[in-house]
Motif scaffolding. Sequence first.
Motif, PDB file in Angstrom:
ATOM      1  N   LEU A 161      -8.901  -6.998  46.433  1.00 49.23           N
ATOM      2  CA  LEU A 161      -9.812  -7.314  47.520  1.00 49.23           C
ATOM      3  C   LEU A 161     -11.117  -7.858  46.971  1.00 49.23           C
ATOM      4  CD1 LEU A 161      -9.402  -4.032  49.574  1.00 49.23           C
ATOM      5  CD2 LEU A 161      -8.019  -6.103  49.667  1.00 49.23           C
ATOM      6  N   ALA A 162     -11.652  -8.831  47.664  1.00 51.59           N
ATOM      7  CA  ALA A 162     -12.952  -9.393  47.320  1.00 51.59           C
ATOM      8  C   ALA A 162     -13.656  -9.737  48.619  1.00 51.59           C
ATOM      9  CB  ALA A 162     -12.788 -10.628  46.439  1.00 51.59           C
ATOM     10  N   LEU A 163     -14.936  -9.988  48.504  1.00 54.24           N
ATOM     11  CA  LEU A 163     -15.733 -10.405  49.643  1.00 54.24           C
ATOM     12  C   LEU A 163     -16.331 -11.759  49.306  1.00 54.24           C
ATOM     13  CD1 LEU A 163     -16.824  -9.232  52.387  1.00 54.24           C
ATOM     14  CD2 LEU A 163     -18.882  -8.643  51.133  1.00 54.24           C
ATOM     15  N   VAL A 164     -16.236 -12.689  50.241  1.00 52.97           N
ATOM     16  CA  VAL A 164     -16.880 -13.986  50.080  1.00 52.97           C
ATOM     17  C   VAL A 164     -17.961 -14.039  51.158  1.00 52.97           C
ATOM     18  CG1 VAL A 164     -16.589 -16.481  50.027  1.00 52.97           C
ATOM     19  CG2 VAL A 164     -14.724 -14.993  49.256  1.00 52.97           C
TER      20      VAL A 164
ATOM     21  N   SER B  20     -16.681  -8.845  43.878  1.00 55.08           N
ATOM     22  CA  SER B  20     -15.415  -8.196  43.591  1.00 55.08           C
ATOM     23  C   SER B  20     -15.636  -7.044  42.617  1.00 55.08           C
ATOM     24  CB  SER B  20     -14.451  -9.223  42.968  1.00 55.08           C
ATOM     25  OG  SER B  20     -13.256  -8.616  42.566  1.00 55.08           O
ATOM     26  N   LEU B  21     -14.868  -6.000  42.772  1.00 58.25           N
ATOM     27  CA  LEU B  21     -14.876  -4.895  41.825  1.00 58.25           C
ATOM     28  C   LEU B  21     -13.542  -4.933  41.089  1.00 58.25           C
ATOM     29  CD1 LEU B  21     -16.635  -2.471  40.939  1.00 58.25           C
ATOM     30  CD2 LEU B  21     -15.286  -1.073  42.520  1.00 58.25           C
TER      31      LEU B  21
ATOM     32  N   LYS C 244     -12.667  -4.364  35.029  1.00 63.59           N
ATOM     33  CA  LYS C 244     -13.624  -4.600  33.946  1.00 63.59           C
ATOM     34  C   LYS C 244     -15.072  -4.456  34.383  1.00 63.59           C
ATOM     35  CE  LYS C 244     -11.140  -8.501  32.555  1.00 63.59           C
ATOM     36  NZ  LYS C 244     -11.135  -9.829  31.962  1.00 63.59           N
ATOM     37  N   LYS C 245     -15.380  -4.919  35.616  1.00 64.93           N
ATOM     38  CA  LYS C 245     -16.786  -4.950  36.027  1.00 64.93           C
ATOM     39  C   LYS C 245     -16.904  -5.240  37.516  1.00 64.93           C
ATOM     40  CE  LYS C 245     -17.277  -9.902  35.123  1.00 64.93           C
ATOM     41  NZ  LYS C 245     -18.070 -10.935  34.490  1.00 64.93           N
ATOM     42  N   ALA C 246     -18.148  -5.156  37.983  1.00 60.86           N
ATOM     43  CA  ALA C 246     -18.474  -5.603  39.336  1.00 60.86           C
ATOM     44  C   ALA C 246     -18.950  -7.048  39.228  1.00 60.86           C
ATOM     45  CB  ALA C 246     -19.563  -4.733  39.940  1.00 60.86           C
ATOM     46  N   ILE C 247     -18.371  -7.916  40.029  1.00 58.24           N
ATOM     47  CA  ILE C 247     -18.791  -9.319  40.094  1.00 58.24           C
ATOM     48  C   ILE C 247     -19.689  -9.425  41.320  1.00 58.24           C
ATOM     49  CG2 ILE C 247     -18.046 -11.708  40.366  1.00 58.24           C
ATOM     50  CD1 ILE C 247     -15.335 -10.768  39.083  1.00 58.24           C
ATOM     51  N   VAL C 248     -20.941  -9.801  41.077  1.00 59.17           N
ATOM     52  CA  VAL C 248     -21.954  -9.751  42.132  1.00 59.17           C
ATOM     53  C   VAL C 248     -22.546 -11.145  42.355  1.00 59.17           C
ATOM     54  CG1 VAL C 248     -24.105  -8.680  42.895  1.00 59.17           C
ATOM     55  CG2 VAL C 248     -22.495  -7.375  41.478  1.00 59.17           C
ATOM     56  N   GLY C 249     -22.162 -11.769  43.463  1.00 60.06           N
ATOM     57  CA  GLY C 249     -22.803 -12.999  43.911  1.00 60.06           C
ATOM     58  C   GLY C 249     -22.582 -14.218  43.045  1.00 60.06           C
ATOM     59  N   GLU C 250     -21.398 -14.358  42.468  1.00 57.23           N
ATOM     60  CA  GLU C 250     -21.086 -15.566  41.702  1.00 57.23           C
ATOM     61  C   GLU C 250     -20.520 -16.623  42.642  1.00 57.23           C
ATOM     62  OE1 GLU C 250     -18.717 -14.690  38.248  1.00 57.23           O
ATOM     63  OE2 GLU C 250     -20.147 -13.177  37.550  1.00 57.23           O
ATOM     64  N   ALA C 251     -20.669 -17.879  42.279  1.00 57.85           N
ATOM     65  CA  ALA C 251     -20.163 -18.971  43.114  1.00 57.85           C
ATOM     66  C   ALA C 251     -18.661 -18.795  43.336  1.00 57.85           C
ATOM     67  CB  ALA C 251     -20.454 -20.316  42.460  1.00 57.85           C
ATOM     68  N   PHE C 252     -18.233 -18.884  44.582  1.00 57.87           N
ATOM     69  CA  PHE C 252     -16.830 -18.664  44.906  1.00 57.87           C
ATOM     70  C   PHE C 252     -15.939 -19.837  44.532  1.00 57.87           C
ATOM     71  CE2 PHE C 252     -13.357 -19.008  48.145  1.00 57.87           C
ATOM     72  CZ  PHE C 252     -12.551 -18.025  47.589  1.00 57.87           C
ATOM     73  N   GLN C 253     -16.425 -21.050  44.621  1.00 53.81           N
ATOM     74  CA  GLN C 253     -15.578 -22.233  44.442  1.00 53.81           C
ATOM     75  C   GLN C 253     -14.780 -22.228  43.128  1.00 53.81           C
ATOM     76  OE1 GLN C 253     -15.273 -24.373  47.208  1.00 53.81           O
ATOM     77  NE2 GLN C 253     -13.448 -24.920  46.075  1.00 53.81           N
ATOM     78  N   PRO C 254     -15.366 -21.885  41.967  1.00 54.89           N
ATOM     79  CA  PRO C 254     -14.559 -21.844  40.741  1.00 54.89           C
ATOM     80  C   PRO C 254     -13.410 -20.823  40.815  1.00 54.89           C
ATOM     81  CG  PRO C 254     -16.880 -21.899  40.184  1.00 54.89           C
ATOM     82  CD  PRO C 254     -16.798 -21.709  41.674  1.00 54.89           C
TER      83      PRO C 254
END
Length: 169
Positions: free
Chosen positions: A31-34, A41-42, A45-55
């Motif tokens: 699960l992720a949030l856009v 995304s959690l 390995k880590k929490a991904i916080v506010g990275e560009a979604f397109q890549p």
Amino acid sequence: MPKIIGLQKLDVFNPSSTYLLLISPEKIPHLALVYKGDYYSLTHKKAIVGEAFQPYFNFLKRANRKMVFIEIMDAINDPQTVFKSYSKADRDKTTCLFPIKDCLLPESKADFVYELIPDLYLAGKIKSAFHVNLQDNLTDLGDFNLSVYPKNAIFSYIESLNEKYVKRQ
């Protein structure tokens, strides 16, 4: 059986919308949030916080991953703040569902996405649903039946990812 109703093929991604994203929903989904074009995304390995979604989106499409985008209505809790409060998913208690639930419907008692989605429908928070590469998994009505699985399956999967990651180092 819990389901997502009336999925349409995702033709255009709306960067100003908020989406609950299910990656590989035919299995145990990640699960992720856009939110406003950013990815949260959690992972193991880590929490991904506010990275560009397109890549991320481009990579997932190239990998032919199946995805469900559930467009969320109404205000949500600030994903920056919520996701920063988590370090990573672990094999004992924290899954990728936790920050999602904290953002979208913190009062939900759901322990699984297949419990959260019906709660989101009941709360009137789901605007629409879209899919990528999922046409073979939809019912004749265009619905998607969510997989039901035990909690230990999630933690076993997280553990297998951790072991796989350690072997790569």
